[in-house]
Design a protein around this motif. Structure first.
Motif, PDB file in Angstrom:
ATOM      1  N   ARG A   1       0.817  -1.203   0.000  1.00 45.84           N
ATOM      2  CA  ARG A   1       0.000   0.000   0.000  1.00 45.84           C
ATOM      3  C   ARG A   1       0.870   1.280   0.000  1.00 45.84           C
ATOM      4  O   ARG A   1       0.568   2.274  -0.675  1.00 45.84           O
ATOM      5  CB  ARG A   1      -0.908   0.003   1.229  1.00 45.84           C
ATOM      6  CG  ARG A   1      -2.032  -1.037   1.125  1.00 45.84           C
ATOM      7  CD  ARG A   1      -2.820  -1.063   2.396  1.00 45.84           C
ATOM      8  NE  ARG A   1      -3.876  -2.074   2.313  1.00 45.84           N
ATOM      9  CZ  ARG A   1      -4.671  -2.409   3.328  1.00 45.84           C
ATOM     10  NH1 ARG A   1      -4.518  -1.789   4.498  1.00 45.84           N
ATOM     11  NH2 ARG A   1      -5.610  -3.324   3.172  1.00 45.84           N
ATOM     12  N   ALA A   2       1.968   1.267   0.773  1.00 44.53           N
ATOM     13  CA  ALA A   2       2.870   2.420   0.801  1.00 44.53           C
ATOM     14  C   ALA A   2       3.511   2.664  -0.561  1.00 44.53           C
ATOM     15  O   ALA A   2       3.673   3.797  -1.010  1.00 44.53           O
ATOM     16  CB  ALA A   2       3.951   2.213   1.861  1.00 44.53           C
ATOM     17  N   ALA A   3       3.883   1.532  -1.200  1.00 44.95           N
ATOM     18  CA  ALA A   3       4.504   1.653  -2.521  1.00 44.95           C
ATOM     19  C   ALA A   3       3.529   2.242  -3.535  1.00 44.95           C
ATOM     20  O   ALA A   3       3.880   3.102  -4.348  1.00 44.95           O
ATOM     21  CB  ALA A   3       5.007   0.291  -3.003  1.00 44.95           C
ATOM     22  N   LYS A   4       2.254   1.745  -3.487  1.00 44.79           N
ATOM     23  CA  LYS A   4       1.252   2.283  -4.402  1.00 44.79           C
ATOM     24  C   LYS A   4       1.007   3.770  -4.137  1.00 44.79           C
ATOM     25  O   LYS A   4       0.868   4.571  -5.065  1.00 44.79           O
ATOM     26  CB  LYS A   4      -0.052   1.495  -4.256  1.00 44.79           C
ATOM     27  CG  LYS A   4       0.020   0.082  -4.800  1.00 44.79           C
ATOM     28  CD  LYS A   4      -1.317  -0.635  -4.617  1.00 44.79           C
ATOM     29  CE  LYS A   4      -1.263  -2.072  -5.171  1.00 44.79           C
ATOM     30  NZ  LYS A   4      -2.546  -2.773  -4.986  1.00 44.79           N
ATOM     31  N   PHE A   5       0.941   4.099  -2.863  1.00 47.62           N
ATOM     32  CA  PHE A   5       0.710   5.513  -2.529  1.00 47.62           C
ATOM     33  C   PHE A   5       1.864   6.402  -3.008  1.00 47.62           C
ATOM     34  O   PHE A   5       1.657   7.466  -3.582  1.00 47.62           O
ATOM     35  CB  PHE A   5       0.543   5.645  -0.995  1.00 47.62           C
ATOM     36  CG  PHE A   5       0.419   7.070  -0.555  1.00 47.62           C
ATOM     37  CD1 PHE A   5      -0.781   7.764  -0.691  1.00 47.62           C
ATOM     38  CD2 PHE A   5       1.524   7.737  -0.040  1.00 47.62           C
ATOM     39  CE1 PHE A   5      -0.870   9.095  -0.296  1.00 47.62           C
ATOM     40  CE2 PHE A   5       1.425   9.071   0.349  1.00 47.62           C
ATOM     41  CZ  PHE A   5       0.225   9.751   0.219  1.00 47.62           C
ATOM     42  N   THR A   6       3.084   5.905  -2.755  1.00 48.30           N
ATOM     43  CA  THR A   6       4.253   6.676  -3.177  1.00 48.30           C
ATOM     44  C   THR A   6       4.287   6.846  -4.692  1.00 48.30           C
ATOM     45  O   THR A   6       4.566   7.918  -5.224  1.00 48.30           O
ATOM     46  CB  THR A   6       5.537   5.995  -2.699  1.00 48.30           C
ATOM     47  OG1 THR A   6       5.498   5.883  -1.283  1.00 48.30           O
ATOM     48  CG2 THR A   6       6.774   6.791  -3.097  1.00 48.30           C
TER      49      THR A   6
ATOM     50  N   SER B   1       4.343  18.859 -12.180  1.00 54.28           N
ATOM     51  CA  SER B   1       5.585  19.564 -12.530  1.00 54.28           C
ATOM     52  C   SER B   1       5.689  19.771 -14.036  1.00 54.28           C
ATOM     53  O   SER B   1       6.092  20.829 -14.506  1.00 54.28           O
ATOM     54  CB  SER B   1       6.796  18.768 -12.026  1.00 54.28           C
ATOM     55  OG  SER B   1       6.761  18.658 -10.621  1.00 54.28           O
ATOM     56  N   ARG B   2       5.337  18.693 -14.793  1.00 54.78           N
ATOM     57  CA  ARG B   2       5.398  18.828 -16.246  1.00 54.78           C
ATOM     58  C   ARG B   2       4.419  19.885 -16.748  1.00 54.78           C
ATOM     59  O   ARG B   2       4.733  20.681 -17.632  1.00 54.78           O
ATOM     60  CB  ARG B   2       5.098  17.489 -16.914  1.00 54.78           C
ATOM     61  CG  ARG B   2       6.269  16.507 -16.880  1.00 54.78           C
ATOM     62  CD  ARG B   2       6.025  15.344 -17.804  1.00 54.78           C
ATOM     63  NE  ARG B   2       4.793  14.648 -17.455  1.00 54.78           N
ATOM     64  CZ  ARG B   2       4.256  13.675 -18.198  1.00 54.78           C
ATOM     65  NH1 ARG B   2       4.847  13.319 -19.331  1.00 54.78           N
ATOM     66  NH2 ARG B   2       3.153  13.072 -17.823  1.00 54.78           N
ATOM     67  N   LYS B   3       3.244  19.916 -16.186  1.00 53.38           N
ATOM     68  CA  LYS B   3       2.248  20.914 -16.587  1.00 53.38           C
ATOM     69  C   LYS B   3       2.721  22.324 -16.221  1.00 53.38           C
ATOM     70  O   LYS B   3       2.594  23.263 -17.008  1.00 53.38           O
ATOM     71  CB  LYS B   3       0.917  20.620 -15.904  1.00 53.38           C
ATOM     72  CG  LYS B   3      -0.223  21.540 -16.358  1.00 53.38           C
ATOM     73  CD  LYS B   3      -1.525  21.136 -15.718  1.00 53.38           C
ATOM     74  CE  LYS B   3      -2.658  22.025 -16.230  1.00 53.38           C
ATOM     75  NZ  LYS B   3      -2.417  23.433 -16.050  1.00 53.38           N
ATOM     76  N   ALA B   4       3.290  22.442 -15.002  1.00 58.24           N
ATOM     77  CA  ALA B   4       3.784  23.757 -14.583  1.00 58.24           C
ATOM     78  C   ALA B   4       4.928  24.227 -15.477  1.00 58.24           C
ATOM     79  O   ALA B   4       5.000  25.396 -15.867  1.00 58.24           O
ATOM     80  CB  ALA B   4       4.244  23.693 -13.126  1.00 58.24           C
ATOM     81  N   ALA B   5       5.838  23.270 -15.809  1.00 56.76           N
ATOM     82  CA  ALA B   5       6.956  23.613 -16.686  1.00 56.76           C
ATOM     83  C   ALA B   5       6.462  24.010 -18.070  1.00 56.76           C
ATOM     84  O   ALA B   5       6.964  24.947 -18.686  1.00 56.76           O
ATOM     85  CB  ALA B   5       7.931  22.444 -16.780  1.00 56.76           C
ATOM     86  N   ALA B   6       5.457  23.261 -18.549  1.00 48.27           N
ATOM     87  CA  ALA B   6       4.897  23.580 -19.866  1.00 48.27           C
ATOM     88  C   ALA B   6       4.251  24.965 -19.855  1.00 48.27           C
ATOM     89  O   ALA B   6       4.397  25.751 -20.798  1.00 48.27           O
ATOM     90  CB  ALA B   6       3.886  22.514 -20.277  1.00 48.27           C
TER      91      ALA B   6
ATOM     92  N   SER C   1       1.774   6.666  -6.743  1.00 50.66           N
ATOM     93  CA  SER C   1       0.694   7.557  -7.165  1.00 50.66           C
ATOM     94  C   SER C   1       1.045   9.017  -6.878  1.00 50.66           C
ATOM     95  O   SER C   1       0.818   9.909  -7.708  1.00 50.66           O
ATOM     96  CB  SER C   1      -0.592   7.175  -6.439  1.00 50.66           C
ATOM     97  OG  SER C   1      -1.630   8.072  -6.761  1.00 50.66           O
ATOM     98  N   ALA C   2       1.661   9.260  -5.722  1.00 54.36           N
ATOM     99  CA  ALA C   2       2.043  10.629  -5.359  1.00 54.36           C
ATOM    100  C   ALA C   2       3.114  11.166  -6.294  1.00 54.36           C
ATOM    101  O   ALA C   2       3.067  12.316  -6.721  1.00 54.36           O
ATOM    102  CB  ALA C   2       2.532  10.659  -3.909  1.00 54.36           C
ATOM    103  N   LEU C   3       4.115  10.293  -6.600  1.00 57.43           N
ATOM    104  CA  LEU C   3       5.168  10.720  -7.517  1.00 57.43           C
ATOM    105  C   LEU C   3       4.627  11.008  -8.904  1.00 57.43           C
ATOM    106  O   LEU C   3       5.018  11.975  -9.574  1.00 57.43           O
ATOM    107  CB  LEU C   3       6.269   9.660  -7.592  1.00 57.43           C
ATOM    108  CG  LEU C   3       7.150   9.517  -6.359  1.00 57.43           C
ATOM    109  CD1 LEU C   3       8.093   8.333  -6.524  1.00 57.43           C
ATOM    110  CD2 LEU C   3       7.953  10.802  -6.129  1.00 57.43           C
ATOM    111  N   ALA C   4       3.701  10.151  -9.334  1.00 61.57           N
ATOM    112  CA  ALA C   4       3.102  10.355 -10.656  1.00 61.57           C
ATOM    113  C   ALA C   4       2.336  11.668 -10.695  1.00 61.57           C
ATOM    114  O   ALA C   4       2.417  12.435 -11.665  1.00 61.57           O
ATOM    115  CB  ALA C   4       2.184   9.185 -11.005  1.00 61.57           C
ATOM    116  N   ALA C   5       1.601  11.942  -9.628  1.00 62.34           N
ATOM    117  CA  ALA C   5       0.841  13.188  -9.571  1.00 62.34           C
ATOM    118  C   ALA C   5       1.776  14.395  -9.544  1.00 62.34           C
ATOM    119  O   ALA C   5       1.545  15.404 -10.213  1.00 62.34           O
ATOM    120  CB  ALA C   5      -0.072  13.180  -8.338  1.00 62.34           C
ATOM    121  N   THR C   6       2.843  14.241  -8.730  1.00 64.09           N
ATOM    122  CA  THR C   6       3.810  15.346  -8.647  1.00 64.09           C
ATOM    123  C   THR C   6       4.485  15.586  -9.981  1.00 64.09           C
ATOM    124  O   THR C   6       4.668  16.730 -10.422  1.00 64.09           O
ATOM    125  CB  THR C   6       4.866  15.026  -7.577  1.00 64.09           C
ATOM    126  OG1 THR C   6       4.218  14.827  -6.321  1.00 64.09           O
ATOM    127  CG2 THR C   6       5.871  16.149  -7.445  1.00 64.09           C
TER     128      THR C   6
END
Length: 367
Positions: free
Chosen positions: A40-45, A56-61, A47-52
């Motif tokens: 569960r921690a791995a999935k959460f991490t 970040s990519r959207k902000a950079a764009a 998912s959080a990294l993917a969201a981040t």
């Protein structure tokens, strides 16, 4: 109630509860709970990294898009400024030429109009025309001609004051004639320092240091006096001017002076001789008014007297100056006669057209 039931410790019932009672679906001694937590921690991490990363990519764009938009606007503004600057250069040249149309040949302004019509509002082509050496030379020539015309027309006013610097006369006479004379004038105003030097030496030998100081001060004052005399009569006197109002001159005198200036403007005749003739007519046999150079010192009031006493032989009498200019008029050819006869110089100044660039010629404008 039995005695053992009454004395039983309630804490013993809490500590005896097995782990299987807490997680009933997991068998006792199994490591499944740790794996579940880790997964569960791995999935959460993840998912959080993917969201981040997505954020970040959207902000950079977004930032890059804003940067590109800013750069595009900056480039567009710079291009517009350059365009306005190019158009302003052409408009400035056109304005100068139009303001001096009176002294330009009609073909010159017609050439400007033809070029502008051929290229439209092409700012690059118009700037190339404005920066062309022939166009810049014509602008400068037009301004010079306008100054000549204004100077010449001033002679129509009887109250007009005509002024000449003695420097022009000195240049015409040449350094071999002028410098020794000025040096001799300066020497006549200088004083000797020999007495102060001898007195100072005697006082020093007698230990008369108070008298020695006075002698030294006298020597310094003598040096300042001589230096001021030298500077005044070998340098500052060049700033002396003489002027005469036209109404104080005779009609023939004024007409000949105007003609002499016209000859100077058109570079006709010997320049040095002409400068002497003009100065002589302005000097008016010594009746002209002197204007002393600034700043005034104790020697400048002597300039007019010393100038007249030492250079009057180099200045022509008015009658001789008029006779010389009359001879030059008769022997000077068509242009000399034209300058004498012209009631106004504008037609003479605008007689010749200039060679201006045309669109598609000499690399200027579209082909």
């Amino acid at each position: 109630m039995d005695e053992t039931e009454q004395t039983a410790d309630p804490a013993s019932t809490r500590t005896s509860t097995p782990a299987t009672d807490i997680i009933p679906h997991v068998a006792a001694g199994s490591d499944a709970p740790l794996k579940q937590v880790t997964e569960r921690a791995a999935k959460f991490t993840s998912s959080a990294l993917a969201a981040t990363w997505s954020f970040s990519r959207k902000a950079a764009a977004d930032l890059n898009a804003k940067r590109l938009d800013y750069l595009a606007r900056q480039q567009a503004e710079a291009a517009e400024r350059q365009r306005h600057e190019r158009l302003a250069r052409f408009d400035g040249v056109n304005r100068v030429l139009r303001s001096h149309a009176e002294v330009l040949h009609p073909k010159d302004l017609a050439s400007v109009d033809a070029y502008a019509e051929a290229v439209g509002r092409d700012d690059v082509a118009l700037a190339a025309f404005a920066d062309h050496p022939q166009v810049l030379a014509l602008c400068q020539l037009a301004e010079t001609k306008a100054e000549i015309l204004a100077f010449d027309r001033a002679f129509n006013d009887p109250a007009h004051l005509v002024e000449e610097p003695v420097e022009r006369l000195f240049t015409a006479l040449g350094p071999d004639r002028v410098k020794p004379t000025l040096q001799a004038i300066a020497a006549s105003y200088q004083v000797s320092n020999a007495g102060n030097i001898i007195a100072g030496s005697v006082m020093a030998a007698r230990r008369n240091y108070g008298g020695l100081l006075l002698s030294v001060n006298d020597s310094v004052r003598t040096g300042h006096h001589n230096g001021a005399a030298s500077g005044a009569f070998t340098e500052q006197i060049y700033g002396l001017h003489y002027s005469s109002a036209l109404e104080t001159l005779g009609r023939a005198h004024g007409q000949m002076l105007r003609y002499a200036y016209r000859l100077r403007h058109f570079d006709i005749g010997d320049a040095a001789r002409l400068d002497r003739l003009i100065f002589s007519l302005v000097y008016n046999n010594g009746r002209a008014s002197p204007r002393l150079p600034q700043p005034v010192n104790k020697f400048t009031p002597q300039f007019p007297l010393e100038f007249h006493n030492n250079f009057c032989a180099d200045i022509f009498p008015v009658s001789q100056a008029i006779a010389d200019l009359t001879g030059l008029r008769e022997a000077g050819g068509t242009m000399a006669r034209t300058l004498w006869q012209a009631a106004d110089l504008a037609p003479v100044l605008s007689a010749q057209p200039s060679a201006l660039p045309r669109a598609g010629v000499m690399g200027v404008g579209p082909d």
